[in-house]
Write a protein that holds these residues in place. Structure first.
Motif, short mmCIF file in Angstrom:
data_model
loop_
_atom_site.label_atom_id
_atom_site.label_comp_id
_atom_site.label_asym_id
_atom_site.label_seq_id
_atom_site.Cartn_x
_atom_site.Cartn_y
_atom_site.Cartn_z
N ALA A 177 0.76 -1.34 0.00
CA ALA A 177 0.08 -0.03 0.01
C ALA A 177 0.98 1.22 0.03
CB ALA A 177 -0.87 -0.06 1.28
N GLU A 178 2.00 1.24 0.68
CA GLU A 178 2.95 2.45 0.69
C GLU A 178 3.58 2.72 -0.63
OE1 GLU A 178 7.50 2.71 2.30
OE2 GLU A 178 6.18 1.86 3.68
N HIS A 179 3.60 1.77 -1.44
CA HIS A 179 4.15 2.10 -2.95
C HIS A 179 3.14 1.98 -4.08
CE1 HIS A 179 8.28 1.62 -1.73
NE2 HIS A 179 7.95 0.37 -0.92
N THR A 180 1.81 1.73 -3.62
CA THR A 180 0.66 1.85 -4.56
C THR A 180 0.51 3.44 -4.72
OG1 THR A 180 0.00 -0.33 -4.04
CG2 THR A 180 -1.72 1.16 -5.18
N GLY A 181 0.43 3.69 -5.99
CA GLY A 181 -0.05 5.09 -6.52
C GLY A 181 -1.35 5.45 -6.09
N THR A 182 -1.92 6.39 -5.56
CA THR A 182 -3.28 6.81 -5.22
C THR A 182 -3.69 8.14 -5.76
OG1 THR A 182 -2.61 7.98 -3.38
CG2 THR A 182 -3.06 5.64 -2.94
N PHE A 183 -3.11 8.39 -7.11
CA PHE A 183 -3.43 9.65 -7.90
C PHE A 183 -5.03 9.58 -8.28
CE2 PHE A 183 -3.97 12.86 -10.83
CZ PHE A 183 -2.97 13.76 -10.66
N CYS A 184 -5.67 10.71 -7.78
CA CYS A 184 -7.05 10.72 -8.06
C CYS A 184 -7.45 11.35 -9.20
CB CYS A 184 -8.00 11.66 -6.99
SG CYS A 184 -9.40 12.05 -7.38
#
Length: 100
Positions: free
Chosen positions: A27-34
């Motif tokens: 989760a720390e490395h997963t992109g979360t761009f909206c």
């Protein structure tokens, strides 16, 4: 409680904790761009940019977690905006109907 049952409970707990830590690292490395990020300035407020945004999040993950940095020009916010715009162009994303 029997000794064997106690051992299985301990093993299950240890495996569960290991999985939780592995997921936290992922989760720390997963992109979360909206896609609706106003800073991005996507046409139509980004409402139909879900495909290029999702792909960019995956590429950011591969670059940061797996060291495949050649996949992207950078992993910062502005670099990801440029990546999404490039992907949208290559994927023929239409701001009105999205990506086919």
């Amino acid at each position: 409680m029997r000794k064997t049952s106690l051992i299985w409970v301990a093993v299950s707990l240890a495996l569960g904790l290991a999985a939780a830590f592995a997921n936290a690292e992922k989760a720390e490395h997963t992109g979360t761009f909206c896609q609706l990020d106003p800073e991005a300035g996507f046409e139509g407020d980004g409402s139909n940019y879900c495909a290029p945004t999702a792909v960019s999040n995956g590429l950011i993950y591969l670059a940061t977690a797996r060291g495949l940095t050649d996949l992207v020009d950078g992993t910062g916010h502005k670099a990801q905006i440029a990546l999404i715009k490039s992907l949208a162009e290559h994927m023929d994303t239409d701001p009105e109907i999205g990506t086919n």
